[in-house]
Design a protein around this motif. Sequence first.
Motif, short mmCIF file in Angstrom:
data_model
loop_
_atom_site.label_atom_id
_atom_site.label_comp_id
_atom_site.label_asym_id
_atom_site.label_seq_id
_atom_site.Cartn_x
_atom_site.Cartn_y
_atom_site.Cartn_z
N GLU A 22 12.11 -27.11 -10.77
CA GLU A 22 12.78 -28.01 -9.84
C GLU A 22 12.38 -27.73 -8.39
OE1 GLU A 22 15.03 -31.36 -9.25
OE2 GLU A 22 14.37 -30.42 -11.12
N ARG A 25 8.86 -29.17 -7.74
CA ARG A 25 8.71 -30.63 -7.67
C ARG A 25 9.40 -31.23 -6.45
NH1 ARG A 25 12.87 -33.61 -10.70
NH2 ARG A 25 11.58 -35.45 -10.38
N ASN A 26 10.17 -30.43 -5.72
CA ASN A 26 10.90 -30.90 -4.55
C ASN A 26 9.91 -31.16 -3.40
OD1 ASN A 26 12.55 -31.20 -2.24
ND2 ASN A 26 14.15 -29.93 -3.16
N ARG A 129 19.94 -28.19 -7.94
CA ARG A 129 19.99 -28.92 -6.67
C ARG A 129 20.45 -28.02 -5.53
NH1 ARG A 129 20.35 -34.35 -8.20
NH2 ARG A 129 18.53 -34.67 -9.52
N ALA A 169 23.03 -37.01 -13.32
CA ALA A 169 21.73 -37.62 -13.62
C ALA A 169 20.75 -36.55 -14.06
CB ALA A 169 21.22 -38.38 -12.40
N ASP A 171 18.42 -36.80 -15.99
CA ASP A 171 17.07 -37.35 -16.10
C ASP A 171 16.25 -37.09 -14.85
OD1 ASP A 171 18.92 -39.12 -14.84
OD2 ASP A 171 17.40 -40.70 -14.91
N GLU A 172 16.92 -36.78 -13.74
CA GLU A 172 16.21 -36.52 -12.49
C GLU A 172 15.72 -35.07 -12.38
OE1 GLU A 172 18.71 -37.70 -9.29
OE2 GLU A 172 18.85 -39.80 -9.93
N GLU A 174 13.59 -31.79 -13.41
CA GLU A 174 12.25 -31.53 -13.97
C GLU A 174 12.36 -30.67 -15.22
OE1 GLU A 174 8.91 -32.40 -14.40
OE2 GLU A 174 8.81 -32.35 -12.21
N ARG A 231 12.75 -37.56 -22.77
CA ARG A 231 12.37 -36.22 -22.31
C ARG A 231 12.45 -35.22 -23.46
NH1 ARG A 231 14.61 -32.29 -17.49
NH2 ARG A 231 14.87 -30.42 -18.77
#
Length: 672
Positions: A22, A25-26, A129, A169, A171-172, A174, A231
């Motif tokens: 994560e 990919r940010n 997050r 979410a 799905d958001e 990684e 996924r």
Amino acid sequence: MKILLTSISIEFPLATYGLAAELRRNSQLAACQVEMIDLDWACLSHYERKNSEIWRYLAKINAVKPDIVCFSIYLWNNLAYRELATITRRLFPTIKIVAGGPELATPEAAEPWLASRDVDVVVRGEGERTLGEVVLRTAEQDTPRGIPGTSFLGDRLVVHEKPSAPIRALDELESPFLAGAVPIELFDRSGASLARYPRVLLETYRGCYMKCAYCQWGNGSNTRFAFPMDRLHRELTWLLSHNVGAIFIIDAMFGYKKQGAIELLEYIVQEKKRLGASTKFNVYHNQDFFDDRLFDLYREADVHVEIDLQSTNPDVLEKLGRGRWKTDSFERHLAAIQKKNVPTTGAADLIIGIPGDNLKSFEDSVDYLLGKHMRVNLYQASILPDTDWARRAGDGKTAHSPLPPRAIFESADFPLNDMIAARLIGHGTDFFNSFPHTATLLSKGWFERPVDLCRALGALVFKNHDLMYGESHQYEGVMQAYLSSLPDTIRALCPDKRKAEILVELASFEGILAALKWKRGGTVLSPVRGWHVEADQWLTQTPLYRREGVTEMEFRFAVGQLAMDCDRLPDPALLDSVAERRHALLFFNDSRPRHFMIDTGFTAPLLHRLNGYFTVAEALANLAVPLPDMAPVWTILSLLSEAGLIVPSHPGTQIGHRAPKADPVPAMAATA
């Protein structure tokens, strides 16, 4: 900015790899460099071995020179991380230390870490997050003030922000597998490798609608969030394409919804066939899902199911928040999956010392599961942060440790003396786990109930070896300290001298099989494809006996046959008719523990001569034991080759050999 993510794990650290994926990919952190180090928990938990891991950690920091070091703190690594935090602060005072994980789920749990000033920021709850936001603030040389789910050091006080909302979410997020963050070399892919982890951990959803008092998953909320099916399909395909040894789906209960569970299993069956994968799966079965199609798919997908109970006392289950899943539900589901030939772990968990439980009720629970011939895994009740038990821990009726493993030592109905007795029963349950036939015959022959044998054996182990139960539930881990004296323990528990000796040999037989089952990295034997030899053709062969993959042991009694008879009818009367015949058993692993019986007078010495250099004719001549019939010899050699215990000689091993003479060697035969 450089970030070092650390883990001290006993299983694959899925959470840490998820954080790495994560962060990478940010887009706002594109300039950041993310590094990882996975430290060895076994070393860090051992006084004489931890220095090497501490220095490996320091060497990594010295090489990377990170701006932020992150700790993922769990029950089992809490104490090790406390030491690393102190060391890091003293050696690298400018590095920001961010800690998170289940151990720091509440402000109360975070407080001492921050108050010591060894940790700068704590992330409470899900970290994907929140950690990214903390890193951004740190890059801007700002505090995490206002970031939900954080606690941090203010000017002089510890600041606790409001809890963060769960990530809806999913799905958001990684995937660490699909993002390339997880090296496939971490996992066992052969069944015998020494890869770091024997199995992959995979989650399909988060949350739980059960409200178990000891667990953080449900935590009084019905809210759950699922990962997208697409996924999950792609992750499974990636793992199955590499034929990983096992995948443990770590959901609180398998399947976000029943139809989704069915769809996922259908995909697993399809992909295993397409890719030729032999991967095994483990799941916790959801007792709200009772469906023939689901059970059939468990079997087709080679999913090993576990149905947990925790207690057979309905009042205790109600207090635990598990009242909907009492013994009638357990029996109904267990009977259904057994009827469908669904593979199971054969185990169920019980908790020692549940507040509201007592010793008699606990013994009844143990006896119930042993009576169903199940493996019983016992765990001490522990008060984890952010659980119902933690919120009620100050009632004055429960004594527990504030440090991991946070064990409950006594409660209103479970005084310390009874708690000690309950833990000693664990020696007995592990005896049943690793020596099921021996324990069953001993129990039925000389004890009223299986749990009575557990109590007697536990008392003997404590009296003779001063050992308390250790909760690892494995042959080597739990019993290693007193295996050498197990024969004397059995003799002390069985008053019939001859039957005691039979049980001692039966325990040896089962012990070798159990050790093969739990051992990682051992030799796995397999037959050589296309190698088929019949009758006198064996004379010219130069086979190799795979002794490095075989444990050979001589026996006085026919305990192998006794074990098979006990499978059909576990009756202690079987001990009356056990034949006395000296023989040897060859124990080996061909993906599961197996054994092969041979005689000690002829076959055993013949095998020891099959070293890949001598022909069978030369080995037979060397034995010089004339026998009237060769057919049994060829039969045994063929059976051993089919099992992979003997193989053709390797190229180049036939040095200086000439073809055997035309005249046959004296006729010989095996007596097995």
